[in-house]
Design an enzyme around this catalytic site. Structure first.
Site, PDB file in Angstrom:
ATOM      1  N   THR A  19     -22.097 -45.136 -40.972  1.00 55.67           N
ATOM      2  CA  THR A  19     -22.431 -46.558 -40.796  1.00 55.67           C
ATOM      3  C   THR A  19     -21.379 -47.432 -41.473  1.00 55.67           C
ATOM      4  OG1 THR A  19     -24.775 -46.046 -40.774  1.00 55.67           O
ATOM      5  CG2 THR A  19     -24.209 -48.310 -41.292  1.00 55.67           C
ATOM      6  N   CYS A  41     -32.897 -36.377 -39.016  1.00 58.88           N
ATOM      7  CA  CYS A  41     -34.353 -36.575 -38.897  1.00 58.88           C
ATOM      8  C   CYS A  41     -34.923 -35.835 -37.677  1.00 58.88           C
ATOM      9  CB  CYS A  41     -34.674 -38.063 -38.800  1.00 58.88           C
ATOM     10  SG  CYS A  41     -33.935 -39.025 -40.138  1.00 58.88           S
ATOM     11  N   TYR A  92     -17.689 -47.359 -54.493  1.00 56.67           N
ATOM     12  CA  TYR A  92     -19.049 -47.728 -54.085  1.00 56.67           C
ATOM     13  C   TYR A  92     -19.829 -46.462 -53.734  1.00 56.67           C
ATOM     14  CZ  TYR A  92     -17.338 -52.535 -53.847  1.00 56.67           C
ATOM     15  OH  TYR A  92     -16.807 -53.752 -54.187  1.00 56.67           O
ATOM     16  N   GLY A 125     -26.918 -44.438 -50.100  1.00 55.25           N
ATOM     17  CA  GLY A 125     -27.717 -43.357 -49.513  1.00 55.25           C
ATOM     18  C   GLY A 125     -28.531 -42.566 -50.524  1.00 55.25           C
ATOM     19  N   LYS A 153     -58.819 -59.715 -33.213  1.00 58.09           N
ATOM     20  CA  LYS A 153     -58.676 -59.611 -34.677  1.00 58.09           C
ATOM     21  C   LYS A 153     -57.988 -58.277 -34.940  1.00 58.09           C
ATOM     22  CE  LYS A 153     -62.640 -61.514 -36.686  1.00 58.09           C
ATOM     23  NZ  LYS A 153     -63.988 -61.150 -37.088  1.00 58.09           N
TER      24      LYS A 153
HETATM   25  P1  FAD Z   1     -26.613 -37.577 -45.373  1.00 59.63           P
HETATM   26  O1  FAD Z   1     -27.011 -38.242 -44.121  1.00 59.63           O
HETATM   27  O2  FAD Z   1     -27.307 -36.368 -45.802  1.00 59.63           O
HETATM   28  O3  FAD Z   1     -25.037 -37.346 -45.345  1.00 59.63           O
HETATM   29  C1  FAD Z   1     -24.357 -36.813 -46.432  1.00 59.63           C
HETATM   30  C2  FAD Z   1     -23.156 -36.059 -45.914  1.00 59.63           C
HETATM   31  O4  FAD Z   1     -22.202 -35.953 -46.953  1.00 59.63           O
HETATM   32  C3  FAD Z   1     -23.480 -34.631 -45.501  1.00 59.63           C
HETATM   33  O5  FAD Z   1     -23.137 -34.411 -44.142  1.00 59.63           O
HETATM   34  C4  FAD Z   1     -22.649 -33.767 -46.425  1.00 59.63           C
HETATM   35  O6  FAD Z   1     -22.123 -32.613 -45.799  1.00 59.63           O
HETATM   36  C5  FAD Z   1     -21.540 -34.715 -46.819  1.00 59.63           C
HETATM   37  N1  FAD Z   1     -20.921 -34.401 -48.115  1.00 59.63           N
HETATM   38  C6  FAD Z   1     -21.556 -34.162 -49.286  1.00 59.63           C
HETATM   39  N2  FAD Z   1     -20.656 -33.930 -50.256  1.00 59.63           N
HETATM   40  C7  FAD Z   1     -19.430 -34.017 -49.686  1.00 59.63           C
HETATM   41  C8  FAD Z   1     -18.113 -33.882 -50.181  1.00 59.63           C
HETATM   42  N3  FAD Z   1     -17.878 -33.610 -51.461  1.00 59.63           N
HETATM   43  N4  FAD Z   1     -17.078 -34.028 -49.324  1.00 59.63           N
HETATM   44  C9  FAD Z   1     -17.306 -34.313 -48.011  1.00 59.63           C
HETATM   45  N5  FAD Z   1     -18.538 -34.458 -47.498  1.00 59.63           N
HETATM   46  C10 FAD Z   1     -19.597 -34.327 -48.325  1.00 59.63           C
HETATM   47  N6  FAD Z   1     -35.446 -40.086 -43.324  1.00 59.63           N
HETATM   48  C11 FAD Z   1     -36.257 -40.976 -42.723  1.00 59.63           C
HETATM   49  O7  FAD Z   1     -36.227 -42.152 -43.074  1.00 59.63           O
HETATM   50  N7  FAD Z   1     -37.104 -40.582 -41.716  1.00 59.63           N
HETATM   51  C12 FAD Z   1     -37.169 -39.298 -41.293  1.00 59.63           C
HETATM   52  O8  FAD Z   1     -37.928 -38.975 -40.362  1.00 59.63           O
HETATM   53  C13 FAD Z   1     -36.356 -38.345 -41.925  1.00 59.63           C
HETATM   54  N8  FAD Z   1     -36.409 -37.048 -41.546  1.00 59.63           N
HETATM   55  C14 FAD Z   1     -35.570 -36.152 -42.126  1.00 59.63           C
HETATM   56  C15 FAD Z   1     -35.610 -34.830 -41.709  1.00 59.63           C
HETATM   57  C16 FAD Z   1     -34.758 -33.900 -42.280  1.00 59.63           C
HETATM   58  C17 FAD Z   1     -34.833 -32.470 -41.849  1.00 59.63           C
HETATM   59  C18 FAD Z   1     -33.817 -34.316 -43.264  1.00 59.63           C
HETATM   60  C19 FAD Z   1     -32.878 -33.311 -43.864  1.00 59.63           C
HETATM   61  C20 FAD Z   1     -33.773 -35.619 -43.691  1.00 59.63           C
HETATM   62  C21 FAD Z   1     -34.646 -36.556 -43.135  1.00 59.63           C
HETATM   63  N9  FAD Z   1     -34.644 -37.891 -43.544  1.00 59.63           N
HETATM   64  C22 FAD Z   1     -35.484 -38.793 -42.952  1.00 59.63           C
HETATM   65  C23 FAD Z   1     -33.775 -38.350 -44.637  1.00 59.63           C
HETATM   66  C24 FAD Z   1     -32.503 -39.006 -44.120  1.00 59.63           C
HETATM   67  O9  FAD Z   1     -31.892 -38.145 -43.204  1.00 59.63           O
HETATM   68  C25 FAD Z   1     -31.597 -39.293 -45.286  1.00 59.63           C
HETATM   69  O10 FAD Z   1     -32.250 -40.199 -46.136  1.00 59.63           O
HETATM   70  C26 FAD Z   1     -30.253 -39.886 -44.889  1.00 59.63           C
HETATM   71  O11 FAD Z   1     -29.591 -39.049 -43.992  1.00 59.63           O
HETATM   72  C27 FAD Z   1     -29.383 -40.119 -46.109  1.00 59.63           C
HETATM   73  O12 FAD Z   1     -28.115 -40.532 -45.735  1.00 59.63           O
HETATM   74  P2  FAD Z   1     -26.838 -40.181 -46.637  1.00 59.63           P
HETATM   75  O13 FAD Z   1     -25.659 -40.764 -45.965  1.00 59.63           O
HETATM   76  O14 FAD Z   1     -27.113 -40.553 -48.037  1.00 59.63           O
HETATM   77  O15 FAD Z   1     -26.772 -38.601 -46.633  1.00 59.63           O
END
Ligand code: FAD
Length: 555
Positions: free
Chosen positions: A14, A42, A278, A281, A434
């Site tokens: 994003t 998800c 920054y 997540g 309602k």
């Molecule tokens: P992520 O989307 O997890 O992305 C992090 C990425 O960083 C990963 O791909 C990882 O490989 C990469 N990474 C980590 N360390 C490094 C590094 N050192 N170098 C390079 N890359 C790295 N949330 C909801 O709100 N509703 C739902 O229904 C829901 N269902 C879910 C179902 C499942 C099975 C899972 C696993 C999660 C679900 N979630 C849900 C949670 C949601 O997916 C997360 O809150 C969200 O994806 C977080 O975003 P993020 O960018 O912080 O981490």
């Protein structure tokens, strides 16, 4: 300007796309340690359950299409292994063993969270999985395809655990859930989780509450799960879903400040303790708007919101503060939907915040139009001024829109009186004139203005019939199954005016009906006939029964 983003899924992708929209000429590098970016984590449980049929549907973008559209240098299977914030460099490790150093002007971390895997004996036995990403999903899918999996144990009854339980069940596998707490879905109150307990049992899921896994052991082609209670469950597949932790190893080693709850500390602009770095997540902690205390909130909506906002602040220089997320979540559990926003009663209790709560039961849409389904809303609010603290809802239809409306009101500082003002679109297939949200507001309003003093299911459970008259105003027909609150006397509402002399005037009266409305009418009759200290059971016998039934699961 050169930007590096670590993590290519919800928050990272994003932010990368937003940075490009804001700065056409920037150099943007997206580092992702896995093979995929911007995929639907998800959706993973639903792919395993066969509801999402095509694996490809999980991928919203490929590294190539994303890179091409946004002119981003997407590097999958490139892991950031070190950050030097002084020199402004990131050390990157490739799967082929190569390492290199990349410089940045501004850096964004969105590394997500990692699943908790406790050091239990036998935890590495083949057939025990966690579910976090596409690789985990592929491993589970391969296992399911190759083995004749008949029984599975899901350890942990959180949102993902329950989704996995449903999806495995959907493929014809017998499922047991083992949960250490006395309820599934930790964020919601016990009474709301109680609906889920009953529904899971109704669907044939074996539910083990207040049970802890001690160890695992391979026994021929099965895995034995040993519980501390002495119970042994034999299964072909184990899904560990006992929680996640913010992925902070890189941030820690770079000397970034880690907050009290274990997430990467960020300021209101989502900037870490180091300038030009920054984070967003699952990996971050931030101030929970309603309590002012730091918290971790592992949800996709905040990750996406933060990704966009951090990009704005990175490119334009800290122009907008993050408002924080109050915790709005939803889950489908078989036919049931459960959702929450804001603070549940148990959290308010824990924080010593005075609160009142109310339960209401409504139809999802006009009862006379086919397909209407029951729904329950629990509100928590400030007893002094009605400010809404939280809402939870459980039912079969229309749960999401009610919770979304209340979530917005909470974010705007709304009160239960504002719920009455919500103007909703109405036609019989969608709602009632309602709406359930308005009804929740009217009932909470009656509680605050003391038109309807209430008692709750836990309190009435311990009421002594010698000291309090427990008055059941349900019809005779409704009491035929013999189920009632111990010690209660039954005077149906429509006979109440003629039988007032059967109720002692020198004792408090606790009234209940099935859902709460007739109890409220009875309360008006009694108080206007000179009874004092009259209370109505909030949510009626329906809440009482479902919650007290849930207390005896496994006992
Ligand atoms: P992520 O989307 O997890 O992305 C992090 C990425 O960083 C990963 O791909 C990882 O490989 C990469 N990474 C980590 N360390 C490094 C590094 N050192 N170098 C390079 N890359 C790295 N949330 C909801 O709100 N509703 C739902 O229904 C829901 N269902 C879910 C179902 C499942 C099975 C899972 C696993 C999660 C679900 N979630 C849900 C949670 C949601 O997916 C997360 O809150 C969200 O994806 C977080 O975003 P993020 O960018 O912080 O981490």
């Amino acid at each position: 300007m050169k930007y590096i983003i670590i993590g290519g899924v919800a928050g990272g992708a994003t932010a990368a796309a937003r940075i490009r929209r804001l700065d056409e000429f920037a150099e943007i590098i997206l580092l992702e340690k896995g093979k995929y970016i911007s995929y639907a984590n998800c959706g993973l449980p639903y792919y395993l359950g066969g509801i999402i049929e095509k694996r490809n549907s999980l991928f919203l973008q490929t590294p190539y299409t994303f890179g091409k559209r946004y002119r981003i240098d997407v590097r999958v299977e490139h892991t950031a292994i070190a950050i030097d914030t002084g020199k402004k460099t990131v050390t990157v490790h490739q799967t082929d063993g190569n390492e290199y150093i990349e410089t940045y002007d501004k850096l964004l971390l969105s590394p997500g969270a990692s699943p908790v895997k406790p050091p239990l004996e036998g935890i590495d036995t083949e057939g025990i999985f966690t579910l976090r990403d596409v690789t985990d999903t592929d491993n589970i899918k391969n296992y399911l395809d190759k083995r004749n999996v008949q029984n599975a144990v899901v350890v942990g009854g959180g949102f993902i655990g329950l989704e996995m339980a449903e999806n495995l069940h959907h493929t014809g596998i017998g499922v047991s859930i083992v949960e250490m707490a006395n309820q599934v879905m930790a964020p919601v109150d016990f009474s709301i989780a109680a609906y889920v307990h009953q529904h899971l049992i109704h669907k044939g899921v074996h539910l083990y509450l207040e049970q802890t896994v001690e160890r695992f052991e391979q026994k021929r082609d099965k895995i034995n799960v040993y519980l501390k209670s002495g119970k042994i469950i034999s299964a072909d597949l184990i899904i560990l879903s006992i929680g996640i932790r913010p992925e902070t190893s890189l941030a820690r080693s770079a000397g970034l400040k880690i907050g009290d709850t274990g997430g990467i500390w960020v300021n209101d602009f989502l900037e870490t303790s180091t300038k030009d770095v920054y984070a967003v997540g699952d990996a971050i902690e931030y101030s929970r708007p309603q309590t002012g205390k730091p918290w971790l909130n592992f949800l996709a909506n905040p990750a996406n919101r933060q990704g966009r906002l951090a990009a704005d602040n990175i490119v334009k220089g800290n122009i907008e503060k993050y408002e924080g997320a109050i915790g709005t979540a939803i889950a489908k559990v078989f036919d049931l939907t459960v959702a929450i926003t804001g603070l549940p009663a148990k959290k308010l209790k824990q924080l010593n915040i005075p609160y009142q709560s109310s339960y209401t039961h409504s139809d999802s849409h006009a009862g006379y139009y086919p397909g209407s389904m029951p729904m329950t809303i629990k509100l928590t609010f400030d007893p002094a001024n009605g400010k809404i603290y939280g809402a939870q809802s459980v039912g079969y239809d229309g749960i999401d829109k009610r919770i979304d409306q209340i979530a917005l009101l909470i974010k705007l500082g709304g009160t239960v009186f504002d719920l009455m003002k919500v103007e909703h679109c109405y036609a019989p297939p969608y709602s009632s004139a309602k709406d359930p949200v308005a009804i929740a507001g009217y009932v909470a309003g009656n509680i605050i203005t003391e038109r309807m003093p209430v008692i709750h299911w836990r309190e009435i459970q311990t009421a002594n019939p010698d000291e309090v008259t427990i008055l059941d105003v349900r019809t005779k027909h409704e009491t035929l199954d013999g189920k009632k609150i111990q010690g209660s006397i039954n005077i149906p509402l429509d006979e109440l005016r003629e039988r007032l002399n059967e109720i002692p005037k020198n004792k408090p009266v606790n009234i209940y009906c099935e859902a709460g409305l007739r109890g409220y009418l009875a309360l008006q009759i009694l108080t206007q006939h000179g009874f004092v200290d009259v209370k109505n059971l909030s949510g009626g016998y329906r809440i009482y029964r479902i919650a007290t039934d849930s207390m005896i699961i496994n006992n």
